[in-house]
Design a protein around this motif. Structure first.
Motif, PDB file in Angstrom:
ATOM      1  N   GLY A   1       3.637  -4.120  -1.980  1.00 27.44           N
ATOM      2  CA  GLY A   1       5.055  -3.883  -2.235  1.00 27.44           C
ATOM      3  C   GLY A   1       5.938  -4.251  -1.061  1.00 27.44           C
TER       4      GLY A   1
ATOM      5  N   PHE B   1       5.591   2.771   2.194  1.00 28.14           N
ATOM      6  CA  PHE B   1       4.908   2.497   0.939  1.00 28.14           C
ATOM      7  C   PHE B   1       3.634   3.351   0.903  1.00 28.14           C
ATOM      8  CE2 PHE B   1       7.739  -0.946   1.663  1.00 28.14           C
ATOM      9  CZ  PHE B   1       8.134  -1.394   0.409  1.00 28.14           C
TER      10      PHE B   1
ATOM     11  N   THR C   1       8.984  -7.059  -1.054  1.00 28.67           N
ATOM     12  CA  THR C   1      10.334  -6.725  -0.621  1.00 28.67           C
ATOM     13  C   THR C   1      10.792  -7.662   0.493  1.00 28.67           C
ATOM     14  OG1 THR C   1       9.984  -4.393  -1.191  1.00 28.67           O
ATOM     15  CG2 THR C   1      11.788  -4.898   0.337  1.00 28.67           C
TER      16      THR C   1
END
Length: 344
Positions: free
Chosen positions: A120, A283, A124
């Motif tokens: 993730g 995360f 991003t």
């Protein structure tokens, strides 16, 4: 439902089997490993070839020691199977070009396990760089290190013929892939490679690389090491109007620490950014394995291109690795020539 055969049921094979089960869109109908115990619910066959030839198998997952990746990929493609293969794709860029030629003839999907792209934080980071809101990319710095002991070398990893190299092709390949993802190609490479500590022929324990894209001016620096003594992951991306820094990586072992993405935008006054300007995102979960397998299954089901971890991505990173090893050899000869005058 996609029927899958898995060759190699060690750590990576088991991770892939679990991820396939979680998709609900694939099932493992054949598995083989010469050493590992069978996994519950997976029919065991007697050889690599038997997995590829097993009735109903539409895709083959290759989770083997490095030296088996290329021949098994070629065999599965020639048998008309879709292929997911762990990194490295092969030992040289020329090997990958050979694979691509067979891939094109086969018409099958081929995807490589560049798992970091599916974290993730990396997604991003890629989105922020591509958005342009922080201006043009200027430079990147990546550090990727782990600590190993003698047990690490009681396997195929201690052999150049079986592993293809040391820490660069083992772990540094992931950071190089992220450099390419964020900045595009590089056409200039400087390299220093050493095995000062473990002293295994052809198995480097440290690599320092400087890369440059002469068209864009983007420069990237990589240190890949197996003498870190404490696992480390750090990727820093600096742009005209800010920076994006990822420290740590969420893994099953937890040895790389928390996965923390820090973003700051420059101010109009000096200093351009301070600690107070930074925004941090942690995360807490790693869904990269599941998402990577989902992407592969989707490409097969919908007959769409592999978007991350394609054979083209594999070729680009292997060209960098080839160039890094060649650059290190060339620089060593040139330095010897200039200082000692012994070589023509």
């Amino acid at each position: 439902m996609l029927n899958v055969g898995v060759i190699g049921l060690g750590k990576m094979g088991r991770i892939r089997v679990e991820a396939l089960a979680r998709t609900g869109r694939a099932r493992v109908v054949a598995g083989y490993d010469p050493v590992q115990d069978a996994l519950p619910g997976i029919p065991r066959v007697g050889s690599e070839e038997a997995v590829i030839a097993a009735p109903g198998v539409g895709a083959v997952f290759i989770c083997t020691p490095n030296h088996r990746n290329k021949p098994l990929t070629l065999a599965a493609l020639r048998a008309g199977k879709h292929v997911f293969c762990e990194k490295p794709p092969a030992f040289t860029a020329a090997d990958v070009e050979e694979i691509i030629a067979v891939e094109r003839v086969s018409g099958r999907k081929l995807m490589y396990g560049f798992n970091h792209r599916h974290h993730g934080s990396i997604r991003t980071m890629k989105s922020l760089v591509d958005s342009g809101q922080y201006g043009r990319l200027l430079w990147m710095r990546g550090r990727y290190g782990k600590s190993v002991d003698q047990n690490y070398f009681h396997t195929w990893r201690a052999s150049r013929e079986l592993a293809g190299g040391g820490i660069l092709i083992d772990q540094g390949i992931h950071m190089l892939d992220l450099f390419l993802l964020l900045a595009g190609d590089f056409d200039e490479v400087q390299a220093m490679v050493s095995n000062l500590y473990w002293r295994l022929e052809g198995i480097e324990d440290n690599v320092f690389l400087n890369l440059r894209n002469r068209a864009t001016g983007v420069v990237a620096s990589l240190h890949s090491t197996m003498t870190q003594w404490r696992h480390l992951f750090s990727l820093e991306v600096f742009l005209e109007r800010g920076y994006i820094v990822l420290n740590g990586l969420k893994t099953q072992s937890g040895t790389y620490g928390d996965e923390v993405l820090t973003v700051a935008k420059n101010r109009s006054t000096a200093p351009a950014a301070t600690w107070e300007d930074e925004e941090r995102t942690v995360f807490h979960t790693d869904s990269s394995w599941a998402e990577e397998v989902e992407a592969f299954v989707t490409a097969v089901e919908r007959d769409c291109p592999v978007e991350a971890g394609s054979s083209g991505d594999a070729l680009r990173v292997m060209r960098l690795i080839d160039t890094a090893y060649a650059a290190e050899r060339h620089d060593s000869v040139r330095l010897h020539d200039e200082r000692c005058g012994r070589l023509p």
